[in-house]
Design a protein around this motif. Structure first.
Motif, PDB file in Angstrom:
ATOM      1  N   GLU A  58      15.707   5.399   5.253  1.00  6.69           N
ATOM      2  CA  GLU A  58      16.668   6.238   4.555  1.00  6.69           C
ATOM      3  C   GLU A  58      15.915   7.224   3.662  1.00  6.69           C
ATOM      4  O   GLU A  58      14.789   6.955   3.233  1.00  6.69           O
ATOM      5  N   LEU A  59      16.547   8.353   3.355  1.00  2.67           N
ATOM      6  CA  LEU A  59      15.925   9.363   2.501  1.00  2.67           C
ATOM      7  C   LEU A  59      15.537   8.785   1.145  1.00  2.67           C
ATOM      8  O   LEU A  59      14.452   9.080   0.631  1.00  2.67           O
ATOM      9  N   HIS A  60      16.397   7.932   0.568  1.00  2.00           N
ATOM     10  CA  HIS A  60      16.066   7.379  -0.743  1.00  2.00           C
ATOM     11  C   HIS A  60      14.820   6.488  -0.679  1.00  2.00           C
ATOM     12  O   HIS A  60      14.062   6.424  -1.637  1.00  2.00           O
ATOM     13  N   ASP A  61      14.569   5.831   0.448  1.00  2.00           N
ATOM     14  CA  ASP A  61      13.343   5.046   0.601  1.00  2.00           C
ATOM     15  C   ASP A  61      12.128   5.943   0.811  1.00  2.00           C
ATOM     16  O   ASP A  61      11.041   5.659   0.303  1.00  2.00           O
ATOM     17  N   ILE A  62      12.315   7.019   1.551  1.00  2.00           N
ATOM     18  CA  ILE A  62      11.217   7.964   1.792  1.00  2.00           C
ATOM     19  C   ILE A  62      10.756   8.571   0.463  1.00  2.00           C
ATOM     20  O   ILE A  62       9.570   8.822   0.256  1.00  2.00           O
ATOM     21  N   ILE A  63      11.684   8.779  -0.449  1.00  2.00           N
ATOM     22  CA  ILE A  63      11.339   9.283  -1.780  1.00  2.00           C
ATOM     23  C   ILE A  63      10.899   8.140  -2.696  1.00  2.00           C
ATOM     24  O   ILE A  63       9.951   8.273  -3.471  1.00  2.00           O
ATOM     25  N   GLY A  64      11.568   7.017  -2.602  1.00  2.00           N
ATOM     26  CA  GLY A  64      11.327   5.894  -3.515  1.00  2.00           C
ATOM     27  C   GLY A  64       9.963   5.245  -3.398  1.00  2.00           C
ATOM     28  O   GLY A  64       9.327   4.951  -4.415  1.00  2.00           O
ATOM     29  N   TYR A  65       9.505   5.014  -2.193  1.00  2.00           N
ATOM     30  CA  TYR A  65       8.204   4.349  -2.032  1.00  2.00           C
ATOM     31  C   TYR A  65       7.035   5.177  -2.576  1.00  2.00           C
ATOM     32  O   TYR A  65       6.216   4.640  -3.339  1.00  2.00           O
ATOM     33  N   PRO A  66       6.925   6.470  -2.227  1.00  4.23           N
ATOM     34  CA  PRO A  66       5.831   7.252  -2.829  1.00  4.23           C
ATOM     35  C   PRO A  66       5.982   7.380  -4.348  1.00  4.23           C
ATOM     36  O   PRO A  66       4.986   7.343  -5.082  1.00  4.23           O
ATOM     37  N   ALA A  67       7.219   7.526  -4.844  1.00  7.04           N
ATOM     38  CA  ALA A  67       7.432   7.609  -6.291  1.00  7.04           C
ATOM     39  C   ALA A  67       6.983   6.316  -6.962  1.00  7.04           C
ATOM     40  O   ALA A  67       6.307   6.343  -8.000  1.00  7.04           O
ATOM     41  N   ALA A  68       7.345   5.193  -6.379  1.00 11.81           N
ATOM     42  CA  ALA A  68       6.944   3.901  -6.930  1.00 11.81           C
ATOM     43  C   ALA A  68       5.424   3.752  -6.910  1.00 11.81           C
ATOM     44  O   ALA A  68       4.817   3.304  -7.896  1.00 11.81           O
ATOM     45  N   PHE A  69       4.802   4.145  -5.823  1.00 13.02           N
ATOM     46  CA  PHE A  69       3.352   4.048  -5.722  1.00 13.02           C
ATOM     47  C   PHE A  69       2.667   4.914  -6.777  1.00 13.02           C
ATOM     48  O   PHE A  69       1.763   4.464  -7.474  1.00 13.02           O
ATOM     49  N   LEU A  70       3.096   6.167  -6.891  1.00 13.38           N
ATOM     50  CA  LEU A  70       2.441   7.100  -7.813  1.00 13.38           C
ATOM     51  C   LEU A  70       2.604   6.685  -9.269  1.00 13.38           C
ATOM     52  O   LEU A  70       1.638   6.721 -10.044  1.00 13.38           O
ATOM     53  N   THR A  71       3.812   6.298  -9.670  1.00 14.32           N
ATOM     54  CA  THR A  71       4.012   5.924 -11.068  1.00 14.32           C
ATOM     55  C   THR A  71       3.299   4.619 -11.413  1.00 14.32           C
ATOM     56  O   THR A  71       2.836   4.445 -12.536  1.00 14.32           O
ATOM     57  N   THR A  72       3.202   3.726 -10.461  1.00 15.37           N
ATOM     58  CA  THR A  72       2.475   2.478 -10.698  1.00 15.37           C
ATOM     59  C   THR A  72       0.975   2.725 -10.716  1.00 15.37           C
ATOM     60  O   THR A  72       0.266   2.261 -11.609  1.00 15.37           O
ATOM     61  N   ALA A  73       0.483   3.474  -9.744  1.00 20.71           N
ATOM     62  CA  ALA A  73      -0.953   3.758  -9.663  1.00 20.71           C
ATOM     63  C   ALA A  73      -1.445   4.522 -10.879  1.00 20.71           C
ATOM     64  O   ALA A  73      -2.615   4.401 -11.270  1.00 20.71           O
ATOM     65  N   ALA A  74      -0.572   5.280 -11.528  1.00 19.92           N
ATOM     66  CA  ALA A  74      -0.957   6.041 -12.720  1.00 19.92           C
ATOM     67  C   ALA A  74      -1.413   5.132 -13.858  1.00 19.92           C
ATOM     68  O   ALA A  74      -2.177   5.559 -14.721  1.00 19.92           O
ATOM     69  N   PHE A  75      -0.984   3.890 -13.873  1.00 22.59           N
ATOM     70  CA  PHE A  75      -1.361   2.967 -14.945  1.00 22.59           C
ATOM     71  C   PHE A  75      -2.664   2.230 -14.685  1.00 22.59           C
ATOM     72  O   PHE A  75      -3.240   1.636 -15.603  1.00 22.59           O
TER      73      PHE A  75
END
Length: 90
Positions: free
Chosen positions: A4-21
């Protein structure tokens, strides 16, 4: 199986915000220098992440839940280091 589009956006967003820490947690762990980190800000941030994790679980969103589990571990590490540093200083 299509995503789904929300997953296509959600997974990279989750990865980037988590990896930032990761760099902050690693630097804090390695140097034990947390003088530039605000204890109240990090305490509030960590509580917010915990609530986001619960929210992700309640709505059944794996990207939200998983990212916040990892971010909670990282931010809790930094918070505990900051608290221990705060009480060690004279």
């Amino acid at each position: 199986m299509s995503m789904e589009l929300h997953d296509i956006i959600g997974y990279p967003a989750a990865f980037l915000t988590t990896a930032a820490f990761i760099p902050q947690a690693w630097q804090s762990w390695r140097t034990r220098d947390l003088s530039g980190i605000s204890l109240p800000m990090y305490a509030m941030f960590t509580m917010g992440v915990a609530l986001w994790m619960v929210y992700g679980m309640l709505i059944g969103s794996l990207p939200v839940f998983a990212a916040n589990v990892i971010t909670l571990l990282l931010s809790t590490t930094v918070l505990l280091l900051k608290i221990s540093q705060q009480y060690r200083q004279p």
